[in-house]
Design an enzyme around this catalytic site. Structure first.
Site, mmCIF file in Angstrom:
data_model
loop_
_atom_site.group_PDB
_atom_site.id
_atom_site.type_symbol
_atom_site.label_atom_id
_atom_site.label_comp_id
_atom_site.label_asym_id
_atom_site.label_seq_id
_atom_site.Cartn_x
_atom_site.Cartn_y
_atom_site.Cartn_z
ATOM 1 N N LYS A 239 -0.784 4.939 4.641
ATOM 2 C CA LYS A 239 -1.662 3.921 5.454
ATOM 3 C C LYS A 239 -0.904 3.506 6.671
ATOM 4 O O LYS A 239 0.299 3.026 6.713
ATOM 5 C CB LYS A 239 -1.485 2.547 4.644
ATOM 6 C CG LYS A 239 -2.451 1.423 5.308
ATOM 7 C CD LYS A 239 -2.957 0.141 4.145
ATOM 8 C CE LYS A 239 -3.813 -0.703 4.708
ATOM 9 N NZ LYS A 239 -4.883 -0.316 5.565
ATOM 10 N N HIS B 108 0.738 -1.071 -0.055
ATOM 11 C CA HIS B 108 -0.111 0.212 0.110
ATOM 12 C C HIS B 108 0.897 1.058 -0.100
ATOM 13 O O HIS B 108 1.944 1.137 0.442
ATOM 14 C CB HIS B 108 -0.935 0.011 1.073
ATOM 15 C CG HIS B 108 -2.174 -0.911 1.217
ATOM 16 N ND1 HIS B 108 -1.847 -2.310 1.340
ATOM 17 C CD2 HIS B 108 -3.417 -0.717 0.694
ATOM 18 C CE1 HIS B 108 -3.315 -2.765 1.236
ATOM 19 N NE2 HIS B 108 -3.951 -1.862 0.814
#
Lengths: 274, 274, 274, 274
Positions: free
Chosen positions: A167, A163
């Protein structure tokens, strides 16, 4: 006989996901947008099509969900309500929909286990279909189903999820969910062949109770990706899902709208509708 | 109650695949190697375990399939014959096995459609189980099944297969088979969004009648790899299988041996046994 | 001694790329936006920061490039002009900049070979630095340089480029450019090891004069990706670049702004500035 | 004028790597195998070509390195010795080679820092070229060089290394070496954008002092793979090397043989010869 289009009300229509749903419903030939509810005061009365960027739809934004549902039901019969609102209002929205004979398709997160059970019971009593879907990405559900099937034949598996670096938590919720689905088989994965040594702590990632290893990569330029890698002597079987845009959820939303129509109860998870 | 081990005869035991099967059966706790048939004159009477490189098994190589099957059936009852021989002998081998009450598991290629139908009929009459398996790699079958499932929800798919540069034909048989399995759905893939132009001929690969694009990569250093890539707005779902060693076929061989035991007819393809 | 920030004028400031440049320059500590030129009549006089979505910058959009450059030079001395306009105006823009002592950094495409030569000569006479950059993605340039280096040691290479299915031409310009760079070595790639047969025409992709194979994948969900795969006995070396957002060009734009300052002539290609 | 072939003596010729070197030298047009030394008593006098599986070479295995080097030098002049023996004999082997005017190319591991320094000094005095190469895989060296170059322009990087599950230690020596090479730039990687939380300990892998994250995957079916992933806003740049066979080291061995000829001192690492 031509089927009448499915009437759809979008609740939270001016939010990021709501606008995507408005566009998707507007371009689906078998659906018609009949209501757009949003609380934002500054856009009341504006055409939701203009807000969503897909041209005029002659559906003004309103803030009264109940009135919209009543009107839609009277005029169109049996509509579906798609809800992308807020954790603190979703429970009431779903109860309202069921009470008015409208099938809810819920993408809003934050419902507790108790609230979901309560809504399921309420839907049962009303023999009313509905769906609560934490992840509308069809590709993710297909990947998880294929992984569960593969795990019957492979004893070794590791998960890599990648990601963007904004995040905060690791591993991702989806990766944890994939590991839990594999764990339901009741077997123990990755039996060690040698005594492993981490020369640098953490190198081998995290290991669930069932022995599944998970690794989390965080980099700018990544969006949301998951890779499940199965290994056996002489072969590797890899399943990978890449998300690049919110649009990826729309096929799952449209499919849910179609599939809740004949249902008589509330289901949880897109996999129940595939 | 402890289950008696499954007696297995390997036909073509000294070939590349045969030797792998010998090793795999020798290390499977629920199986016992009871016969090793091979025509090569120079190794008659030698211990097949030594030839296969897994230590002595006290099973000498012989060249008489029929006698081996008779003896194995008498001594052990109901054995399984694994056949990795030659296209020109496999049909007779399978008929012989069925005639003697031995279940065939066939990895030898080259059986014609007519031969397969004939063998299936013969097995039916004898109520005898058996399996003809063109590809024992479990990962390939799982990939193909997952691809078929995904193709119900994705309209866009391309296949990339990658092999060493001593493979003469392109695309690979497995890639063609994957495309055929997707085609069975009856839908047309990859509807064009724009008028495509190949500035250099062949750049877009080949396109099957159902619109599936296939691309073949050939490089030294590659072994055998297949990638099926599904795309939809905002998401990509990729299935990939990598083969690095003949050992990858053994789990499929062992599974087939176990699964043919209760069968009463001849099945085609590993997918029928999963 | 603190360095004074580099004054930057953006020409084509309200376009898609222009707005990204405005944001990038505004957040670079060593630069200051001193002019925003755009021809769109409806936004004249508006703050370019508001248009670009990065908050007020107190730089109004104007349509007179010449006046902006004169003013910027007088007030700030030696500014840089970034040009993302149109093929039909870029040549004049660059001449104007050089004439007024402003260093051009040009991302606009469409300059002919003759125009580039002419501008280079004009810059030489003025001893004025500048850069024409067809691709500002640093990752692409690094990939190409690493590929050129690898091609000295590997004789086998294939290129796969993957784009969204709204891209009409194949192969991509970048893939063709990569193949051309490898070709400059003067060697012939992918000497055949076997007589290859295409069972389905096009399966092996396209083949350049130097033997480099190129394959183009087109799927919704893809954005812009390039993979260069080198193979040799027992090893594969892969270089891959993935683009997901226009933001990927900004480090290259900022680097170009910094690097043109000491130059005395016009350079072509980001690789000349790395 | 045709160049005379380079005479090569292989020390440790019957070992796994030695046999590969014998085959590689035998098929290199510009080299000739003039000696095969190996201590294994049972193969003394046998043709090394037969042992290596490349057909007769008329070079018998002998166990006296010194005599072989003397003879080869007298007959052929200036040969190269490739050494793949044991940690406990390599130091003496290299000293012997240099003493007899033979250039050593050393793949044997286990030389200490002190031994290497000592051999370098000894080679300097003799003005004798030589190479000690811990990893002959050209692809790995190219990857590391490309990574070092990329790290000047990217601030975010993570390394994933994937190996078979019989490798005990993690991360791999090669991954650690790659991280060290990136660290030499003196910059700090992966500045955090958010406060990261590991919901499951180890998920984010290990982190070097310079902020480089490393993740180790272990699965049967994998061989030896390394992936270096650079990220920046909107782009990902990935370098990957896959090893599938010992053959991958041979181009590096042959290149080293050719490149040590004009050297006057001992170099360390394949990168010094590229």
């Amino acid at each position: 006989m031509v089927q009448a289009p499915i009437p759809v009300v979008v609740n939270g229509a001016a939010g990021k996901m709501g606008r995507e749903v408005v566009k998707a419903v507007a371009s689906a030939e078998d659906m018609i947008l009949v209501g757009a509810v949003d609380r934002s005061p500054e856009i009341q009365g504006q055409d939701i099509g203009e807000i969503a960027g897909c041209g005029p739809l002659e559906v003004p934004v309103v803030n009264d969900l109940q009135a919209t549902l009543v009107l839609a039901t009277q005029e169109r019969g049996l509509p579906v309500m798609v809800d992308f609102t807020h954790p603190d209002s979703v429970y009431e929205n779903v109860r309202t929909a069921i009470a008015y004979g409208v099938r809810p398709v819920v993408g809003t997160t934050g419902l507790t286990k108790e609230q979901i059970d309560d809504l399921a019971e309420f839907a049962d009593k009303a023999s009313m279909g509905g769906a609560i879907v934490p992840n509308f990405a069809i590709g993710v559900v297909l990947l998880q189903q294929a992984a569960v099937r593969a795990s019957q034949y492979f004893d070794h598996v590791e998960i890599i999820e990648l990601h963007h670096n904004q995040k905060a938590d690791a591993p991702s919720g989806t990766a944890i969910q994939t590991a839990q689905l594999l764990a339901e088989l009741g077997k123990s994965f990755n039996p060690p062949m040698v005594e492993e040594t981490e020369k640098l702590a953490g190198a081998r990632g995290t290991r669930t109770g069932e022995g599944i290893q998970i690794h989390s990569i965080r980099l700018p330029g990544l969006i949301a990706h998951q890779e499940v890698i199965f290994g056996a002597a002489g072969q590797i079987y890899t399943l990978r899902h890449d998300t690049s845009d919110r649009a990826c959820f729309m096929p799952g939303v449209l499919l849910s709208i179609r599939k809740v129509l004949p249902l008589k109860s509330l289901v949880y998870g897109l996999e129940k509708l595939l």
